[in-house]
Design an enzyme around this catalytic site. Structure first.
Site, mmCIF file in Angstrom:
data_model
loop_
_atom_site.group_PDB
_atom_site.id
_atom_site.type_symbol
_atom_site.label_atom_id
_atom_site.label_comp_id
_atom_site.label_asym_id
_atom_site.label_seq_id
_atom_site.Cartn_x
_atom_site.Cartn_y
_atom_site.Cartn_z
ATOM 1 N N HIS A 54 75.124 99.251 67.392
ATOM 2 C CA HIS A 54 74.118 99.750 66.447
ATOM 3 C C HIS A 54 73.264 98.581 65.978
ATOM 4 O O HIS A 54 73.559 97.427 66.254
ATOM 5 C CB HIS A 54 74.762 100.487 65.274
ATOM 6 C CG HIS A 54 75.617 99.645 64.381
ATOM 7 N ND1 HIS A 54 76.804 99.076 64.789
ATOM 8 C CD2 HIS A 54 75.466 99.280 63.071
ATOM 9 C CE1 HIS A 54 77.347 98.410 63.787
ATOM 10 N NE2 HIS A 54 76.552 98.510 62.742
ATOM 11 N N HIS A 56 72.341 97.117 63.069
ATOM 12 C CA HIS A 56 72.488 96.233 61.905
ATOM 13 C C HIS A 56 72.489 94.769 62.337
ATOM 14 O O HIS A 56 73.061 94.419 63.370
ATOM 15 C CB HIS A 56 73.763 96.567 61.133
ATOM 16 C CG HIS A 56 73.650 97.831 60.324
ATOM 17 N ND1 HIS A 56 74.735 98.489 59.800
ATOM 18 C CD2 HIS A 56 72.562 98.564 59.963
ATOM 19 C CE1 HIS A 56 74.318 99.559 59.143
ATOM 20 N NE2 HIS A 56 73.016 99.632 59.226
ATOM 21 N N ASP A 58 73.968 92.060 61.530
ATOM 22 C CA ASP A 58 75.192 91.302 61.796
ATOM 23 C C ASP A 58 75.823 91.708 63.135
ATOM 24 O O ASP A 58 76.848 91.155 63.524
ATOM 25 C CB ASP A 58 76.201 91.455 60.653
ATOM 26 C CG ASP A 58 76.712 92.868 60.474
ATOM 27 O OD1 ASP A 58 75.924 93.820 60.623
ATOM 28 O OD2 ASP A 58 77.918 93.042 60.174
ATOM 29 N N HIS A 112 77.886 106.027 60.351
ATOM 30 C CA HIS A 112 77.561 104.719 59.767
ATOM 31 C C HIS A 112 76.060 104.498 59.889
ATOM 32 O O HIS A 112 75.382 104.149 58.921
ATOM 33 C CB HIS A 112 78.346 103.641 60.496
ATOM 34 C CG HIS A 112 78.095 102.243 60.011
ATOM 35 N ND1 HIS A 112 78.444 101.808 58.754
ATOM 36 C CD2 HIS A 112 77.526 101.174 60.636
ATOM 37 C CE1 HIS A 112 78.102 100.544 58.616
ATOM 38 N NE2 HIS A 112 77.538 100.141 59.738
ATOM 39 N N ASP A 131 81.165 99.732 63.959
ATOM 40 C CA ASP A 131 81.529 99.967 62.564
ATOM 41 C C ASP A 131 81.857 101.431 62.291
ATOM 42 O O ASP A 131 81.860 101.849 61.126
ATOM 43 C CB ASP A 131 80.395 99.524 61.638
ATOM 44 C CG ASP A 131 80.277 98.015 61.532
ATOM 45 O OD1 ASP A 131 81.096 97.300 62.147
ATOM 46 O OD2 ASP A 131 79.345 97.543 60.850
ATOM 47 N N HIS A 169 85.040 94.131 62.501
ATOM 48 C CA HIS A 169 85.216 93.421 61.233
ATOM 49 C C HIS A 169 86.695 93.250 60.916
ATOM 50 O O HIS A 169 87.507 94.118 61.232
ATOM 51 C CB HIS A 169 84.554 94.177 60.072
ATOM 52 C CG HIS A 169 83.064 94.119 60.078
ATOM 53 N ND1 HIS A 169 82.354 93.035 59.601
ATOM 54 C CD2 HIS A 169 82.137 95.005 60.521
ATOM 55 C CE1 HIS A 169 81.055 93.260 59.738
ATOM 56 N NE2 HIS A 169 80.900 94.455 60.296
#
Length: 256
Positions: A54, A56, A58, A112, A131, A169
């Protein structure tokens, strides 16, 4: 094939997939380029491909620099419209990496983010889920609706129990603390807390997990279980359907 985590930022993992016989590498969600460049140099590897779950930052912040320096082929979600993606993907498509040695099925798992995808290798039962699913947790619901996110998690829950779950994560201990607050008598959760604390003391990753472990410990996959329903009803007595239980538990986690 060897799969290793490359640490990035404070708690991100960039998953590194090694070609079994050649000095080639595929990485998943490189939010930072420098740790990957360092890893390539240390192991004398050539970057072959990049998988993105995705948009994002990070998860994609290092992609452009890596692509420019190495010529790696970049895969990502068709829904995210990223200009540096070479092949935009959606369910039920599949891709192959390392000269057709490994085939990944694409799973669209919105919640998410709306465009979030996961990569599943059915023959070796590897899941790279970004995520969407964490060990003992799930991502925050930034864009999706509760019912939609719950259905995405149920899609992953249907994968074979031995599937290796590679999320991105190191949130395991905080997730398990919440899971224990929801199900204080869950012995699997207690065992995972002890194991994970030991691994973190040794600076080791607590990942990958397995689908079987998540089904036994992750409150977001256990919304049909009496203790989870009870915890949800303590906050919202009107929550009835599984996805409503999920929505309530997700709100509780947001404020935990």
């Amino acid at each position: 094939m060897k799969i290793e985590p490359i640490k990035a930022f404070t708690d991100n993992y960039i998953w590194a997939l090694h070609h079994p016989t050649q000095q080639r590498l595929c990485v998943v969600d490189p939010g930072d380029s420098q740790p990957v460049f360092d890893y390539l140099e240390e192991h004398q590897l050539k970057l072959d491909s990049i998988l993105i779950t995705h948009y994002h930052n990070d998860h994609i912040g290092g992609v452009k620099a890596l692509k420019q320096a190495t010529g790696a082929r970049v895969y990502g979600s068709v829904h995210d419209n990223l200009d540096f993606v070479d092949e935009a993907l959606n369910e039920p498509e599949s891709i192959v990496i390392f000269d057709d040695q490994y085939q990944f099925e694409i799973l669209h798992v919105p919640g998410h983010t709306l465009g979030h995808i996961a990569y599943y290798e059915p023959h070796r039962q590897w899941l790279f889920c970004g995520d969407t699913l964490f060990k003992a947790g799930c991502g925050r619901m930034f864009e999706g609706e509760p019912k939609q996110f719950y259905q995405s998690l149920q899609k992953l829950a249907q994968l074979p129990p031995q599937t290796q779950v590679y999320c991105t994560h190191e949130y395991t201990l905080s997730n398990l603390a919440f899971a224990e607050s929801v199900e204080p008598d869950n012995q699997v959760v207690k065992q995972l807390i002890a194991e994970s604390q030991q691994r973190r003391k040794q600076q080791q990753a607590t990942l990958p997990s397995t689908i079987a472990s998540e089904l036994a410990s992750n409150p977001f996959l256990r919304c049909d279980q009496a203790p989870v329903i009870k915890a949800a009803h303590s906050a919202d007595p009107a929550a009835k359907h599984d996805w409503q239980i999920f929505a309530t538990i997700r709100r509780l986690k947001d404020n935990f």
